[in-house]
Scaffold this active site. Structure first.
Site, PDB file in Angstrom:
ATOM      1  N   LYS A   9      49.022  -4.752  37.385  1.00 55.09           N
ATOM      2  CA  LYS A   9      49.537  -3.606  36.629  1.00 55.09           C
ATOM      3  C   LYS A   9      50.913  -3.234  37.172  1.00 55.09           C
ATOM      4  O   LYS A   9      51.500  -2.240  36.776  1.00 55.09           O
ATOM      5  CB  LYS A   9      48.585  -2.409  36.764  1.00 55.09           C
ATOM      6  CG  LYS A   9      47.383  -2.511  35.854  1.00 55.09           C
ATOM      7  CD  LYS A   9      46.634  -1.201  35.809  1.00 55.09           C
ATOM      8  CE  LYS A   9      45.581  -1.250  34.708  1.00 55.09           C
ATOM      9  NZ  LYS A   9      44.794  -0.028  34.647  1.00 55.09           N
ATOM     10  N   ASP A  70      47.984 -12.800  45.574  1.00 55.93           N
ATOM     11  CA  ASP A  70      47.697 -11.893  46.682  1.00 55.93           C
ATOM     12  C   ASP A  70      48.772 -12.120  47.739  1.00 55.93           C
ATOM     13  O   ASP A  70      49.194 -13.264  47.961  1.00 55.93           O
ATOM     14  CB  ASP A  70      46.307 -12.175  47.267  1.00 55.93           C
ATOM     15  CG  ASP A  70      45.851 -11.032  48.169  1.00 55.93           C
ATOM     16  OD1 ASP A  70      46.186  -9.864  47.883  1.00 55.93           O
ATOM     17  OD2 ASP A  70      45.167 -11.294  49.174  1.00 55.93           O
ATOM     18  N   SER A  71      49.243 -11.042  48.340  1.00 53.03           N
ATOM     19  CA  SER A  71      50.330 -11.139  49.321  1.00 53.03           C
ATOM     20  C   SER A  71      50.045 -10.279  50.524  1.00 53.03           C
ATOM     21  O   SER A  71      49.192  -9.390  50.479  1.00 53.03           O
ATOM     22  CB  SER A  71      51.650 -10.638  48.723  1.00 53.03           C
ATOM     23  OG  SER A  71      51.911 -11.210  47.502  1.00 53.03           O
ATOM     24  N   LYS A 174      66.373  -9.980  46.579  1.00 54.24           N
ATOM     25  CA  LYS A 174      65.058 -10.165  47.203  1.00 54.24           C
ATOM     26  C   LYS A 174      64.267 -11.267  46.492  1.00 54.24           C
ATOM     27  O   LYS A 174      63.656 -12.120  47.139  1.00 54.24           O
ATOM     28  CB  LYS A 174      64.270  -8.847  47.190  1.00 54.24           C
ATOM     29  CG  LYS A 174      62.921  -8.972  47.872  1.00 54.24           C
ATOM     30  CD  LYS A 174      62.115  -7.685  47.883  1.00 54.24           C
ATOM     31  CE  LYS A 174      60.678  -7.963  48.299  1.00 54.24           C
ATOM     32  NZ  LYS A 174      59.812  -6.806  48.254  1.00 54.24           N
TER      33      LYS A 174
HETATM   34  P1  ITT Z   1      48.301  -5.723  43.275  1.00 57.30           P
HETATM   35  O1  ITT Z   1      47.693  -4.627  42.477  1.00 57.30           O
HETATM   36  O2  ITT Z   1      49.233  -6.565  42.441  1.00 57.30           O
HETATM   37  O3  ITT Z   1      47.290  -6.558  44.059  1.00 57.30           O
HETATM   38  P2  ITT Z   1      49.131  -4.810  45.944  1.00 57.30           P
HETATM   39  O4  ITT Z   1      49.792  -3.541  46.349  1.00 57.30           O
HETATM   40  O5  ITT Z   1      47.785  -5.143  46.517  1.00 57.30           O
HETATM   41  O6  ITT Z   1      49.214  -4.961  44.351  1.00 57.30           O
HETATM   42  P3  ITT Z   1      50.076  -7.282  47.103  1.00 57.30           P
HETATM   43  O7  ITT Z   1      48.716  -7.878  47.102  1.00 57.30           O
HETATM   44  O8  ITT Z   1      51.195  -8.078  46.505  1.00 57.30           O
HETATM   45  O9  ITT Z   1      50.173  -5.894  46.355  1.00 57.30           O
HETATM   46  O10 ITT Z   1      50.466  -6.907  48.610  1.00 57.30           O
HETATM   47  C1  ITT Z   1      49.567  -6.292  49.541  1.00 57.30           C
HETATM   48  C2  ITT Z   1      50.360  -5.474  50.548  1.00 57.30           C
HETATM   49  O11 ITT Z   1      51.225  -6.353  51.320  1.00 57.30           O
HETATM   50  C3  ITT Z   1      51.292  -4.459  49.910  1.00 57.30           C
HETATM   51  O12 ITT Z   1      50.615  -3.233  49.700  1.00 57.30           O
HETATM   52  C4  ITT Z   1      52.402  -4.332  50.971  1.00 57.30           C
HETATM   53  O13 ITT Z   1      51.993  -3.466  51.992  1.00 57.30           O
HETATM   54  C5  ITT Z   1      52.480  -5.745  51.549  1.00 57.30           C
HETATM   55  N1  ITT Z   1      53.522  -6.529  50.848  1.00 57.30           N
HETATM   56  C6  ITT Z   1      53.311  -7.554  49.987  1.00 57.30           C
HETATM   57  N2  ITT Z   1      54.478  -8.031  49.508  1.00 57.30           N
HETATM   58  C7  ITT Z   1      55.445  -7.282  50.077  1.00 57.30           C
HETATM   59  C8  ITT Z   1      56.854  -7.258  49.973  1.00 57.30           C
HETATM   60  O14 ITT Z   1      57.513  -8.085  49.174  1.00 57.30           O
HETATM   61  N3  ITT Z   1      57.523  -6.362  50.698  1.00 57.30           N
HETATM   62  C9  ITT Z   1      56.885  -5.501  51.509  1.00 57.30           C
HETATM   63  N4  ITT Z   1      55.568  -5.428  51.647  1.00 57.30           N
HETATM   64  C10 ITT Z   1      54.833  -6.316  50.944  1.00 57.30           C
END
Ligand code: ITT
Length: 198
Positions: A9, A70-71, A174
């Site tokens: 979202k 997932d990140s 970025k």
């Molecule tokens: P979704 O709903 O898309 O899953 P999310 O907030 O869980 O959104 P992610 O899985 O991409 O987002 O990332 C998990 C966390 O990792 C995110 O809340 C940040 O704290 C950190 N993170 C991921 N990518 C980042 C980035 O490009 N820069 C800074 N922090 C990041």
């Protein structure tokens, strides 16, 4: 036109993915296009496991092809924490700032501040084996905050080869170097090549 659902979202991810997938013949749907969605519990110990869980749960429910990602951030001196817990490092319902504060606290007195962002994307299509794409952004965790762009750990992350913090980068800058940007590029390249073969 082939339909594909992006499991997010996050407006930014939606715009970025549409821009890349529509020109190669995909109609992109997002979680905003569905009134009801299943609950997704991201409880796996790996990014790949969580990306798969997200993609499979949605694909089974919607009966459509899905792309999920997932990140997170891995800090080497902390045994790769916060990792899959990046969003809730300081607890449930916390702010990005709470997580950043805790990370700096846990790195007090630590000299080796190397870290990397990781993204795993899962391409989950009906009747096919899931395919994964992964990419990284290596850097160090700073001792002070800088910049107001981006999100999450960006204000305390300095990419290797630069002195600027990631939160000082424009979104375009970025995307070129980031874990997520490069990972999505790999996915697009894969889909484009597949188009040529078919
Ligand atoms: P979704 O709903 O898309 O899953 P999310 O907030 O869980 O959104 P992610 O899985 O991409 O987002 O990332 C998990 C966390 O990792 C995110 O809340 C940040 O704290 C950190 N993170 C991921 N990518 C980042 C980035 O490009 N820069 C800074 N922090 C990041």
């Amino acid at each position: 036109m082939k339909e594909i659902v992006i499991a997010t979202k996050n407006e930014h991810k939606v715009i970025e993915m549409k821009k890349m997938l529509e020109p190669i013949g995909y109609q992109v749907l997002t979680l905003y296009d569905f009134l009801e969605l299943p609950e997704i519990i991201e409880d796996k110990e790996t990014f790949r496991g969580n990306a798969w869980t997200k993609a499979k749960t949605l694909s089974d429910y919607l009966n459509k092809d899905v792309i999920a990602d997932d990140s997170g951030l891995e800090v080497f001196a902390l045994n790769n924490q916060p990792g899959v817990y990046s969003a809730r490092y300081a607890g449930e319902d916390v702010t990005y700032d709470d997580n950043n504060k805790l990370l700096l606290e846990n790195l007090k007195g630590v000299e080796d501040r190397q870290a990397r962002f990781v993204t795993t994307v899962c391409l989950y299509r009906l009747g096919k084996e899931p395919i994964y794409f992964e990419d990284y952004l290596n850097g160090t965790i700073s001792r002070e905050y800088k910049g107001s762009n981006g999100f999450g750990y960006d204000p305390i992350f300095v990419p290797n080869g630069d002195t600027r913090h990631l939160a000082e980068y424009t979104l375009e800058e970025k995307n070129i170097i980031s874990h997520r940007g490069k990972c999505v590029q790999k996915l697009i390249k894969y889909l484009k090549n597949e188009e040529k073969v078919v």
